[in-house]
Write an enzyme that holds these catalytic residues in place. Structure first.
Site, PDB file in Angstrom:
ATOM      1  N   LYS A  13       0.848  -1.283  -0.012  1.00  0.00           N
ATOM      2  CA  LYS A  13       0.018  -0.102  -0.209  1.00  0.00           C
ATOM      3  C   LYS A  13       0.987   1.540  -0.016  1.00  0.00           C
ATOM      4  O   LYS A  13       0.606   2.169  -0.713  1.00  0.00           O
ATOM      5  CB  LYS A  13      -0.909   0.016   1.201  1.00  0.00           C
ATOM      6  CG  LYS A  13      -1.820  -1.249   1.444  1.00  0.00           C
ATOM      7  CD  LYS A  13      -2.706  -0.727   2.601  1.00  0.00           C
ATOM      8  CE  LYS A  13      -2.034  -0.815   4.255  1.00  0.00           C
ATOM      9  NZ  LYS A  13      -1.169  -2.025   4.478  1.00  0.00           N
ATOM     10  N   ARG A  88      -7.899   1.587  10.736  1.00  0.00           N
ATOM     11  CA  ARG A  88      -7.923   0.190  10.861  1.00  0.00           C
ATOM     12  C   ARG A  88      -8.649  -0.640  11.919  1.00  0.00           C
ATOM     13  O   ARG A  88      -8.535  -1.855  12.163  1.00  0.00           O
ATOM     14  CB  ARG A  88      -6.287   0.029  11.547  1.00  0.00           C
ATOM     15  CG  ARG A  88      -5.130  -0.399  10.683  1.00  0.00           C
ATOM     16  CD  ARG A  88      -3.774   0.090  11.559  1.00  0.00           C
ATOM     17  NE  ARG A  88      -2.766  -1.044  11.290  1.00  0.00           N
ATOM     18  CZ  ARG A  88      -1.627  -0.718  10.441  1.00  0.00           C
ATOM     19  NH1 ARG A  88      -1.520   0.789   9.885  1.00  0.00           N
ATOM     20  NH2 ARG A  88      -0.566  -1.450  10.132  1.00  0.00           N
ATOM     21  N   ARG A 127      11.690  -6.002   3.045  1.00  0.00           N
ATOM     22  CA  ARG A 127      11.621  -4.678   2.905  1.00  0.00           C
ATOM     23  C   ARG A 127      12.492  -3.945   3.796  1.00  0.00           C
ATOM     24  O   ARG A 127      13.123  -4.178   4.988  1.00  0.00           O
ATOM     25  CB  ARG A 127      10.222  -4.407   3.824  1.00  0.00           C
ATOM     26  CG  ARG A 127       9.755  -3.002   3.924  1.00  0.00           C
ATOM     27  CD  ARG A 127       8.291  -2.770   4.022  1.00  0.00           C
ATOM     28  NE  ARG A 127       7.872  -2.883   5.369  1.00  0.00           N
ATOM     29  CZ  ARG A 127       6.728  -2.891   5.871  1.00  0.00           C
ATOM     30  NH1 ARG A 127       5.757  -2.194   4.969  1.00  0.00           N
ATOM     31  NH2 ARG A 127       6.126  -3.005   6.991  1.00  0.00           N
ATOM     32  N   ARG A 160      12.920  -2.664   9.502  1.00  0.00           N
ATOM     33  CA  ARG A 160      11.979  -2.510  10.538  1.00  0.00           C
ATOM     34  C   ARG A 160      11.976  -3.340  11.540  1.00  0.00           C
ATOM     35  O   ARG A 160      11.649  -4.624  11.460  1.00  0.00           O
ATOM     36  CB  ARG A 160      10.513  -1.869  10.175  1.00  0.00           C
ATOM     37  CG  ARG A 160      10.519  -0.544   9.714  1.00  0.00           C
ATOM     38  CD  ARG A 160       9.150  -0.461   9.036  1.00  0.00           C
ATOM     39  NE  ARG A 160       7.931  -0.822   9.602  1.00  0.00           N
ATOM     40  CZ  ARG A 160       6.623  -1.017   9.117  1.00  0.00           C
ATOM     41  NH1 ARG A 160       6.424  -0.218   8.491  1.00  0.00           N
ATOM     42  NH2 ARG A 160       5.669  -0.945  10.056  1.00  0.00           N
ATOM     43  N   ARG A 171       1.198  -9.128  13.722  1.00  0.00           N
ATOM     44  CA  ARG A 171       0.504  -8.175  12.766  1.00  0.00           C
ATOM     45  C   ARG A 171      -0.498  -8.601  11.821  1.00  0.00           C
ATOM     46  O   ARG A 171      -1.776  -7.980  11.395  1.00  0.00           O
ATOM     47  CB  ARG A 171       1.478  -7.310  11.978  1.00  0.00           C
ATOM     48  CG  ARG A 171       2.270  -6.558  13.035  1.00  0.00           C
ATOM     49  CD  ARG A 171       3.774  -5.961  12.392  1.00  0.00           C
ATOM     50  NE  ARG A 171       3.577  -5.227  11.494  1.00  0.00           N
ATOM     51  CZ  ARG A 171       4.362  -4.685  10.222  1.00  0.00           C
ATOM     52  NH1 ARG A 171       5.565  -5.512  10.350  1.00  0.00           N
ATOM     53  NH2 ARG A 171       3.977  -4.162   9.492  1.00  0.00           N
TER      54      ARG A 171
HETATM   55  P1  AMP Z   1       2.552   0.225   9.386  1.00  0.00           P
HETATM   56  O1  AMP Z   1       3.555   1.178   9.062  1.00  0.00           O
HETATM   57  O2  AMP Z   1       1.147   0.931   9.030  1.00  0.00           O
HETATM   58  O3  AMP Z   1       2.564  -1.078   9.075  1.00  0.00           O
HETATM   59  O4  AMP Z   1       2.122   0.607  10.943  1.00  0.00           O
HETATM   60  C1  AMP Z   1       3.217   0.013  11.873  1.00  0.00           C
HETATM   61  C2  AMP Z   1       2.627  -0.047  13.439  1.00  0.00           C
HETATM   62  O5  AMP Z   1       2.111   1.482  13.747  1.00  0.00           O
HETATM   63  C3  AMP Z   1       1.302  -0.899  13.245  1.00  0.00           C
HETATM   64  O6  AMP Z   1       1.871  -2.389  13.571  1.00  0.00           O
HETATM   65  C4  AMP Z   1       0.744  -0.437  14.773  1.00  0.00           C
HETATM   66  O7  AMP Z   1       1.183  -0.726  15.736  1.00  0.00           O
HETATM   67  C5  AMP Z   1       1.056   1.308  14.634  1.00  0.00           C
HETATM   68  N1  AMP Z   1      -0.200   1.958  13.555  1.00  0.00           N
HETATM   69  C6  AMP Z   1      -0.372   2.342  12.519  1.00  0.00           C
HETATM   70  N2  AMP Z   1      -1.101   2.648  11.929  1.00  0.00           N
HETATM   71  C7  AMP Z   1      -2.316   2.348  13.133  1.00  0.00           C
HETATM   72  C8  AMP Z   1      -3.401   2.727  13.107  1.00  0.00           C
HETATM   73  N3  AMP Z   1      -4.250   3.217  12.072  1.00  0.00           N
HETATM   74  N4  AMP Z   1      -4.148   2.229  14.234  1.00  0.00           N
HETATM   75  C9  AMP Z   1      -3.450   1.527  15.303  1.00  0.00           C
HETATM   76  N5  AMP Z   1      -2.158   1.405  15.204  1.00  0.00           N
HETATM   77  C10 AMP Z   1      -1.632   1.777  13.971  1.00  0.00           C
END
Ligand code: AMP
Length: 217
Positions: A13, A88, A127, A160, A171
């Site tokens: 995404k 989310r 990644r 990461r 996740r």
């Molecule tokens: P991402 O980079 O989108 O995979 O986000 C990494 C981490 O940030 C996730 O595993 C969550 O811990 C937190 N996170 C990111 N976006 C959200 C969201 N909209 N709601 C809750 N936690 C989030």
């Protein structure tokens, strides 16, 4: 135009959103990127989010909604906005609906990116991202020109910590339990909805995504 990019972590995404935002000149709002920036900047929000992020759990809805509200307030009301990794949960989706309504906007398209779990796990293991500018690469599908170095800003690429295998599994579970229900949430709300098969090349996926955005915009 307001677009929501839905889909599991690692489905691509972010790559697609950055590309479309560059092409259209719109704002790309990735809550994951905003949280990582808050951690780097040592803010209170960053400190509160850390334990959830490291465990692969979701950060509480209220923190996320405040963050998005604050960020949206700084964006021109007429600008294209691409939400990536947000909402989310259904509480976040409802909160977003209220915020958009208050600013005279609405969701124009929800785009679901889909890929089998094996593809996702492989992608996440490859990644690499740039902590300086947020650019994302993949050692299998879209490597940087020079290994370990960001094409855009020359920063050193990192993996990461939450892309470690056990956290990736968590996740994905969190995605199935808490985020996938948004598919029926938006479908039953009658929001314009598109599905894109994301287990293809970045170019092929982008061609479809660009097409969806053109119709929506
Ligand atoms: P991402 O980079 O989108 O995979 O986000 C990494 C981490 O940030 C996730 O595993 C969550 O811990 C937190 N996170 C990111 N976006 C959200 C969201 N909209 N709601 C809750 N936690 C989030």
């Amino acid at each position: 135009m307001v677009l929501i990019l839905l889909g599991p972590p690692g489905v691509g995404k972010g790559t697609q959103a950055v590309r479309l935002a560059d092409e259209l000149g719109g704002a790309h709002i990735s809550t994951g990127d905003l949280l990582r920036a808050a951690r780097r900047d040592g803010t209170e929000l960053g400190a509160r989010a850390q334990k959830y992020m490291d465990a692969g759990e979701l950060v509480p809805d209220q923190l996320i909604l405040d963050l998005v509200r604050e960020h949206l307030a700084g964006i021109d009301p007429g600008a294209h906005v691409l939400f990536d990794g947000f909402p989310r949960t259904t509480a976040q989706a409802t909160g977003l609906g209220d915020v958009l309504e208050r600013s005279g906007r609405r969701v124009d398209r929800v785009v679901l990116f889909e890929a089998p779990d094996e593809t996702i796990v492989k992608r996440l293991s490859g990644r690499r991202s740039c902590p300086e500018c947020g650019a994302v690469y993949n050692t299998f599908s879209s490597p940087s020109r020079v290994e370990g170095t960001c094409d855009r800003c020359g920063g050193s690429l990192v993996q990461r910590p939450d892309d470690a295998p056990a956290t990736v599994r968590r996740r994905l579970e969190v995605y199935r339990d808490q985020t996938e229900p948004l598919v029926s949430f938006y479908e039953s709300a009658g929001a314009p909805f598109e599905r894109i098969r994301a287990d293809r090349s970045v170019e092929e996926v982008y061609a479809d995504f660009r097409g969806v955005a053109e119709v929506a915009g």
